[in-house]
Write an enzyme that holds these catalytic residues in place. Structure first.
Site, PDB file in Angstrom:
ATOM      1  N   CYS A 138     -12.987 -22.476  36.152  1.00  0.00           N
ATOM      2  CA  CYS A 138     -12.984 -21.800  34.842  1.00  0.00           C
ATOM      3  C   CYS A 138     -14.383 -21.566  34.269  1.00  0.00           C
ATOM      4  CB  CYS A 138     -12.127 -22.587  33.852  1.00  0.00           C
ATOM      5  SG  CYS A 138     -12.232 -24.371  34.019  1.00  0.00           S
ATOM      6  N   HIS A 253     -14.087 -23.216  26.795  1.00  0.00           N
ATOM      7  CA  HIS A 253     -15.337 -23.754  27.314  1.00  0.00           C
ATOM      8  C   HIS A 253     -16.492 -22.921  26.754  1.00  0.00           C
ATOM      9  CE1 HIS A 253     -13.004 -26.141  29.940  1.00  0.00           C
ATOM     10  NE2 HIS A 253     -13.240 -25.573  31.101  1.00  0.00           N
TER      11      HIS A 253
END
Ligand SMILES: NC(=O)c1ccc[n+]([C@@H]2O[C@H](COP(=O)([O-])OP(=O)(O)OC[C@H]3O[C@@H](n4cnc5c(N)ncnc54)[C@H](OP(=O)(O)O)[C@@H]3O)[C@@H](O)[C@H]2O)c1
Length: 353
Positions: A138, A253
């Site tokens: 990711c 994130h």
């Protein structure tokens, strides 16, 4: 088309089902797979956004099944998010049974004969698949969405990246652990012992994402970022240095990237370039406190980029702040986009050799 979603009860798998429904994914049948523990459970395949909990009249119930030689037969596509061990054992078996696998784990990403694909960056790599396509990590995914257009335009010599990663990147157990610890701190109860992370994550920052293997002083997550970035960009000569930290954020994130380009690129030129990049949104007016945050990115498919500025220590370096939803573009959305590309480009069933 029959589609299997393996790991359908997990953080990524449930988001995959939500994204498929949102995008009206063309499937005749979708079968959710999970462990024996979940077999028989029903999952609402709903028209509401992934993660929402209220049922709507458009909901259909899908029944979870466990993996067996019988249950994996007859699929065209299988989207995996059940961890590396399950992918190692069951992805080849799905391929053997005639399906193309899009895998979210790290099991196959390093394999030379497995394309590692970001839909907007290197979709043509899909042509080379032999049954398994890997979905990148990711953190790498959101960073490459921004670096890809810069590489194409002015070249990249080196990237130094630091990540601030949300707990949902570790899965549902980590989300629950943060919740329990935060509640205990706020209510002044005794803290439950950390089970998922080596230290308390609530109100803390851990400079460790995943594990340190074989005496390596980089974590497995940092190694993945460094390796996968070059593989997706198709450039082994791009230097990448990564430090990954875990922060007490549920989803989204954040990455601070210092990018050394080959040709000069001003911050304004970089903003203009990225404004045209598919799947990337420039959010950059810091004087008015406008820049991407994890909360802004959560629930969105776009990767957000801001704080684009010149590095005063090097004339060809820019600093950028890149934020993405780790469960959506960082995993589920890209997996579904890859599945759509495979289907549209006639690459299902597997192009076996
Ligand atoms: N979370 C992220 O942001 C992210 C991003 C990119 C990639 N990934 C990768 O995606 C994978 C899944 O991550 P996650 O965060 O979704 O984990 P998770 O929330 O822990 O979900 C794991 C899933 O795997 C299933 N599973 C476990 N054992 C199984 C078995 N024996 N047979 C079939 N299914 C089994 C679980 O089913 P039960 O509910 O029945 O246990 C659950 O559906 C991992 O490889 C991870 O590295 C995650």
């Amino acid at each position: 088309m029959r589609v299997a979603v393996v790991g359908a009860t997990g953080a990524v798998g449930s988001t995959i089902l939500g994204v498929m429904r949102e995008r009206s994914f063309a499937a005749d049948e979708i079968v959710p797979f999970a462990s024996e523990r979940s077999a028989g459970r029903t999952i609402a395949y709903s028209e509401r956004p992934a993660g929402a909990s209220v049922r709507s009249p458009g909901d259909t119930d899908l029944t979870v099944v466990s993996l067996s030689e019988d249950s994996i037969q007859g699929f065209d596509l299988a989207l995996f998010s059940a961890g590396s061990a399950i992918s190692a054992e069951w992805a080849p078996r799905f391929v053997e049974a005639g399906a193309v696998v899009v895998d979210n784990s790290s099991q196959w990403r390093m394999s030379d004969d497995v394309p590692l694909v970001v839909a907007e960056v290197n979709p043509d790599a899909l042509r080379e698949h032999r049954g398994i396509v890997a979905n990148p990590n990711c953190t790498t995914m959101q960073t490459v969405m921004v670096l890809g257009p810069i590489l194409q335009s002015v070249g990249i010599e080196r990237v130094i990246m630091s990540s601030y990663q949300a707990v949902s990147g570790t899965g549902q157990r980590a989300v629950d652990e943060l919740h329990r610890q935060a509640e205990a701190v706020i209510e002044a109860h005794e803290l439950p012992a950390p089970a998922v992370y080596p230290h308390q994550i609530a109100f803390n920052v851990l400079p460790q994402v995943e594990s340190f293997k074989d005496g390596d002083d980089y974590t497995t997550e940092e190694r993945k970022c460094m390796f996968e970035m070059r593989k997706i960009l198709g450039r082994s000569d791009v230097g990448v240095s990564a430090t990954c930290a875990r922060v007490p954020v549920y989803t989204g994130h954040s990455v601070s990237a210092n990018v050394q380009t080959r040709e000069p690129l001003s911050p304004d030129e970089c903003r203009a370039l990225l404004a045209k990049a598919p799947g990337v949104v420039v959010v950059d007016d810091p004087a008015n406190a406008i820049y991407p945050t994890a909360i802004d990115a959560a629930g969105r498919d776009d990767v957000l980029v801001g704080r684009i500025r010149r590095d005063p220590s090097h004339e060809r370096c820019l600093n950028l702040w890149i934020v993405g939803d780790n469960l959506r573009k960082g995993a589920a959305t890209n997996a579904v986009q890859v599945a759509e590309l495979l289907s549209v480009r006639g690459l299902v069933p597997a192009a076996r050799v």
